[in-house]
Each structure stands twice: as structure tokens, then as C-alpha cells.
Scaffold this motif. Structure first.
Motif, mmCIF file in Angstrom:
data_model
loop_
_atom_site.group_PDB
_atom_site.id
_atom_site.type_symbol
_atom_site.label_atom_id
_atom_site.label_comp_id
_atom_site.label_asym_id
_atom_site.label_seq_id
_atom_site.Cartn_x
_atom_site.Cartn_y
_atom_site.Cartn_z
ATOM 1 N N TYR A 201 -6.752 -0.638 -3.371
ATOM 2 C CA TYR A 201 -7.796 -1.796 -2.652
ATOM 3 C C TYR A 201 -6.997 -2.983 -2.604
ATOM 4 N N TYR A 202 -6.763 -3.565 -1.604
ATOM 5 C CA TYR A 202 -6.300 -4.935 -1.251
ATOM 6 C C TYR A 202 -7.377 -5.832 -0.746
ATOM 7 N N TRP A 203 -7.377 -7.054 -1.502
ATOM 8 C CA TRP A 203 -8.378 -8.089 -0.862
ATOM 9 C C TRP A 203 -7.642 -8.530 0.247
ATOM 10 N N GLY A 204 -8.322 -9.623 0.891
ATOM 11 C CA GLY A 204 -8.062 -10.281 2.143
ATOM 12 C C GLY A 204 -6.774 -11.193 1.672
ATOM 13 N N ASN A 205 -6.124 -11.645 2.863
ATOM 14 C CA ASN A 205 -4.888 -12.402 2.491
ATOM 15 C C ASN A 205 -4.934 -13.807 2.978
ATOM 16 N N GLY A 206 -6.365 -14.071 3.038
ATOM 17 C CA GLY A 206 -6.980 -15.625 3.345
ATOM 18 C C GLY A 206 -6.562 -16.171 4.647
ATOM 19 N N THR A 207 -5.924 -15.161 5.583
ATOM 20 C CA THR A 207 -5.816 -15.719 6.718
ATOM 21 C C THR A 207 -6.543 -14.910 7.759
#
Lengths: 391, 179
Positions: free
Chosen positions: A362-368
Motif C-alpha cells: 500500500y502506497y500513501w500519496g506523494n503529496g502532490t
């Protein structure tokens, strides 16, 4: 009236007129909006599911050192009992005909289990024979019948030994516990992302639907990260995200008999291309990450050349290069992920093994607002495979 | 309607769109001259508004409009500050440029000018002037807040506003003279 107050009056008047200015809404505006909303509600559902799964993985990661050892002890007991049960012939022969106490038999058989090298097993077998021989000599002195019985039994035992020694010749490349604890494993890994379990992009593949996280807005509805938000591409350019590719060099070390810890360096490549191939390479999006993973593995099965384990971990990745065509993109936030995988290793020799680890990440958002395979499929299946060297 | 939007009720959302959509599109049009781009920003803005509705607190008459206005201003600024649409701010350090040589129009004159004409004057301003003017004069931000939002200096914000005002006054005066 001074100039300043006159100025303020005309500005006030301008403001009053312009503030309440309304434009005509686009035709079918609501229809388009409601379609987008129904898609985004599906995305919100899958986002919740993926968050629950991620939380379960993290909980497993935190609680498992306590559960793992308990399970490992049980499995040792079970395997010990199984091994004892596997040698009924020898045990019976020893205990019934040689009048060895059951505790002595158990001790001998346990010794056999504990020492796994061929040389030691042979030594144990010799010990059993020696113990038998000693007893036999005593019986001969006391009773001729028991002597003959003992001799017969000795033959039987010798046959059994030979059989078991022959069986012991098959190499299993497994290390003793001491050797295991001292050794390091170096792994060369390759990984590919698989099918996404949940998707944030509509079936049309459009970037028009933006499922921004609620945390991007402050209380008054303003985003505070405008300076960090790069342009994500023309809305009319639809992007297709290729499967991520990853390579890495990891080092693992056993911390207990069943647990090992692993870390190292990984490199990931994310490629997105326009669906419209006629646009050429001008809109190709290439993003490179360097990552540091941290994994804990629980080894629950080992039999000769094959072993299996369950690993859970977190990874932090830093973007080292991001471009769309010739335009630089800014991905300053660290990319965090959690993963859980079941691994299997086959030993080719005592020092080299091949492994495969299918798992879920699971990958969290990259903030952009930059869209990649990972923002489209935050929860996805991955396959890690590679070479393990035991040093 | 607010409760319905919070719970994801489609009817409530439609009512919100119909009631405030025109107003928000008018707000966006002051920042973004291109009509198609303005409609896209409106679409995205409402999606964001519905998803962020859980954070909205009803504080009386006008609070919903104020909240939506800030959200849509933010959406417009995000569009304008994206790298493809980079806002240009003229460097106005020369004292000569800041001399006020315009005749300020009377408030009654401004009152008689149609709304769409005034909007047209604002839309014709250069992007940097237009943005600062809208934020300061129409939407009530201070120069300090504008400087933070647009990542510029406070002095740049005030000088941009001054120039925008000058240009607008000239346009208004020219219009009035023609009339």
C-alpha cells in the motif's frame, strides 16, 4: 472630500457590483458533475478498504514478534514429537529388547533431531549402538537367551541404522542454529507491481477526476501546499501508467531463530505515457525513486532445501528525478509504503538460494497532484524475486 | 441542504450546484479569462467542495457562500500558479511607474456602468495585476495574505494592485468619456 476616500468609494461601488456577478452555468454541467461524483464515491470506498488493509498489515507487523515466537515454540514441539514418532522401530527396539529407559531413548532420539549435520547424526547412531553393545555384554554375562536376543536385535538396529544413515546422505544445505544466527544474507531483488486492487482513476482514464485527500484542505478550505503543487499535465492529455519496476540490494540478519530483519537500498522506476501515441515522447512522465526498506520476516517452515517465510515491512522512498517531457516535476515529499508478503526460498547450494515473494503493498500519496501508477493503484499486488547469498 | 451535502445526498448537492454555481463561475471568471478553463475549474471545485463538506461548520447566513468563495478562489489560484500558466509579476521598482496620474471616477459613475462591462475591464488586465486586484479589492485579502498565497513580496503585491487600479481607472474613464 479627500482623494483617498473618493478612491475607496469607487472601489466599494465596483466591489458591490462585481461580487454578485453570476455567469450562466454550462449545459449538462450537473450531469457531468454527478457522473464524476458517482465514480469518486467508488474510489472513496476502495480507498477506505485499502486503508483498513494497510492498518491490518501494520497491526500484524507490530504484534507479530510476540505471536511469532509462541507459534515457533509450538512448531518445535510438534516437529520434535513428529520426529520421535518417526522412529518407532528404533525406539521400540531400544526400549523393549535392550531394557533402556524411555528417558534415555528420548534423550538419544532428541539428540538425533538437534544435530542435523551428517557427521553428528552418524555419531549419534554410533552412540546408540555403543549403548546397546554395553547392555548386550551385561546380558550375555547373565543370560544366554537374552544375549542371543540382543544379538538379533543388534543386527536389527544395525540394519535400521544403515537405512537411516543412508537416508541421511541426502544434503539439505541447512545450517545449524549457531551458524544461522551468525550469518548474513545478501539479496539481489527484482520487483514488479501487479494489478491494482483499488483504483483512483475512472474507467475513461481521465485526469479530470481528482480525488484529493481531505487533509489537503485546511479548515477554511484553503490548500496550504500551493508552492509544492506542480502542474500535473493538460487535462485533455490522458495518461497510461506502466507497471513499476524495482531493483534492490538488501541485507538480512537473524535476530532470533524464527525472526530476521532486513534492510538495504532499492531503486524504483515509474513510467506514464499518453494514451494518444501520436503525441510522441513529449508528455512521457519518468519518475525515479531511491528507497530504504525495513522488513521483519518470520520463518515458519524449513525442510532441507525449501523454506518459507512471512515478511512485513515499511519503506521510505525519495524521488531523485521526475520529468514530464523536458519539464521538471517536483516531488519533495517522501513516499511511504507498507507491504506484506509470503516468501519461498529454494537453496541451490549452502550459500546460494533463489526466492520469490508475492505480496501486497500500500502506497500513501506523494503529496502532490502528480498521477502515477501508485496514486492510481495505492493498494496493489507485487512480486519480488531474486538471489540470496549467505555469507 | 448543508446536512444533505454532508451525507452525500445527490439532491442536496444538485441544489447547492444550482444555487451557487453561477456565482462561483462568476468569481472564477474574474481570475481566469478562458471560459472553458473556468468551467473545468468550476467542475473540479465542486468535487472538492463536496468531499470537504464534512469540514464545513454552519456559522450563520453567508458562511456557506464565504466558505465556497474561498475554496473556489483557491482553485483558481492553483490553476494560475501551475507551471504551465505561471503568473508573471512585473518588476515595478521605478518611482516613475508608481506616480498616480489618473482622475479617480466618481462612485455614481461606476454605479451606472453595467456589471459585465466592469467584469470585462477586470478580465482585460494582465494576469498578475488582475489576480492581485481581485484578491485585494474584491475578495478582501490583505497584501500580507496575498504575498503568502502567491509566493511574492508584500511590496510586490501592493505595487501590482496600484498598477491594476491605475489601468482600471483609465479604462473606466475612457468608457465614460465615450458614453
Amino acid at each position: 472630500m479627500n482623494k483617498r476616500s473618493t478612491e475607496e468609494e469607487w472601489l466599494k461601488q465596483l466591489r458591490c457590483k462585481v461580487q454578485n456577478h453570476e455567469e450562466k452555468l454550462p449545459i449538462n454541467g450537473w450531469q457531468k458533475l454527478s457522473q464524476s461524483l458517482s465514480l469518486s464515491s467508488q474510489h472513496v470506498f476502495w480507498k477506505r478498504v485499502s486503508r483498513i488493509v494497510a492498518a491490518a498489515v501494520i497491526a500484524a507487523l507490530l504484534l507479530w514478534p510476540f505471536a511469532g515466537d509462541h507459534l515457533f515454540k509450538k512448531s518445535i514441539e510438534t516437529s520434535r514429537q513428529n520426529d520421535l514418532a518417526k522412529t518407532p522401530c528404533l525406539e521400540k527396539t531400544l526400549s523393549t529388547s535392550l531394557n533402556l529407559t524411555s528417558s534415555r531413548v528420548t534423550a538419544v532420539v532428541e539428540k538425533k533431531i538437534r544435530y542435523r549435520s551428517i557427521r553428528v547424526k552418524r555419531a549419534v547412531a554410533n552412540e546408540i549402538v555403543a549403548a546397546h553393545d554395553t547392555t548386550c555384554v551385561e546380558k550375555v554375562q547373565n543370560n544366554e537367551e537374552s544375549f542371543s536376543t540382543s544379538v538379533t536385535n543388534k543386527k536389527q538396529i544395525t540394519e535400521n541404522q544403515n537405512n537411516s544413515v543412508q537416508k541421511l546422505v541426502i544434503p539439505d544445505f541447512s545450517l545449524s542454529d549457531k551458524e544461522l544466527m551468525k550469518s548474513y544474507n545478501v539479496e539481489l531483488i527484482f520487483a514488479m507491481g501487479g494489478n491494482g486492487i483499488c483504483s483512483n482513476i475512472s474507467e475513461n482514464g481521465s485526469n479530470l477526476v481528482r480525488t484529493e485527500s481531505e487533509t489537503n484542505l485546511s479548515d477554511d478550505g484553503f490548500s496550504r501546499n500551493q508552492a509544492e503543487t506542480p502542474f500535473i499535465g493538460q487535462t485533455q492529455v490522458e495518461m497510461r501508467h506502466r507497471l513499476p519496476l524495482k531493483m534492490g540490494l538488501l541485507v538480512s540478519k537473524r535476530i532470533t531463530k524464527a525472526l530476521s530483519i532486513e534492510t538495504g537500498l532499492t531503486g524504483t522506476y515509474l513510467l506514464s505515457v499518453p494514451r494518444d501515441e501520436s503525441l510522441g515522447n513529449n508528455y512521457d512522465q519518468r519518475i525515479y525513486y531511491i528507497g530504504v526498506p525495513l522488513k521483519v520476516s518470520y520463518h515458519f517452515y524449513h525442510q532441507k532445501r525449501v523454506s518459507a517465510y512471512w515478511s512485513n515491512g515499511v519503506e521510505s522512498e525519495k524521488c531523485v528525478s521526475a520529468k514530464r517531457g523536458d519539464t521538471k516535476l517536483h516531488l519533495n515529499k517522501l513516499q511511504w509504503s507498507v507491504n506484506s508478503a509470503l516468501g519461498m526460498q529454494v537453496s541451490i547450494s549452502s550459500h546460494i538460494g533463489l526466492f520469490a515473494e508475492p505480496g501486497v503493498s500500500y502506497y500513501w500519496g506523494n503529496g502532490t497532484k502528480i498521477e502515477t501508477f501508485r496514486t492510481e493503484h495505492p493498494l496493489s499486488i507485487e512480486l519480488h524475486f531474486g538471489l540470496k547469498l549467505n555469507l | 441542504m448543508v446536512k444533505g451535502c454532508r451525507h452525500g445526498d445527490n439532491e442536496a448537492r444538485k441544489e447547492l450546484y444550482m444555487q451557487y454555481g453561477g456565482l462561483m463561475l462568476g468569481l472564477i471568471s474574474r481570475y481566469i479569462s478562458d471560459k472553458e478553463e473556468a468551467k473545468d475549474v468550476l467542475h473540479d471545485g465542486f468535487i472538492r467542495a463536496y468531499s470537504a463538506f464534512i469540514k464545513f461548520d454552519w456559522r450563520g447566513e453567508g458562511s456557506l457562500r464565504a466558505w465556497l468563495s474561498r475554496l473556489f478562489v483557491n482553485m483558481a489560484l492553483n490553476y494560475l500558479t501551475s507551471s504551465e500558466n505561471k503568473l508573471q509579476f512585473e518588476n515595478i521598482d521605478d518611482e516613475y511607474d508608481l506616480v498616480d496620474d489618473t482622475t479617480i471616477p466618481h462612485e455614481n459613475d461606476v454605479m451606472n456602468i453595467p456589471e459585465d462591462v466592469l467584469i470585462g475591464f477586470i478580465q482585460q488586465l494582465p494576469a498578475g495585476y488582475k489576480t492581485v486586484f481581485n484578491l485585494y479589492a474584491i475578495d478582501g485579502f490583505s497584501h500580507k495574505e496575498i504575498a503568502k498565497l502567491l509566493n511574492i513580496k508584500e511590496r510586490t503585491s501592493s505595487s501590482q494592485f496600484f498598477k491594476a487600479k491605475q489601468l482600471l481607472v483609465r479604462k473606466i474613464n475612457a468608457y465614460l468619456t465615450e458614453k
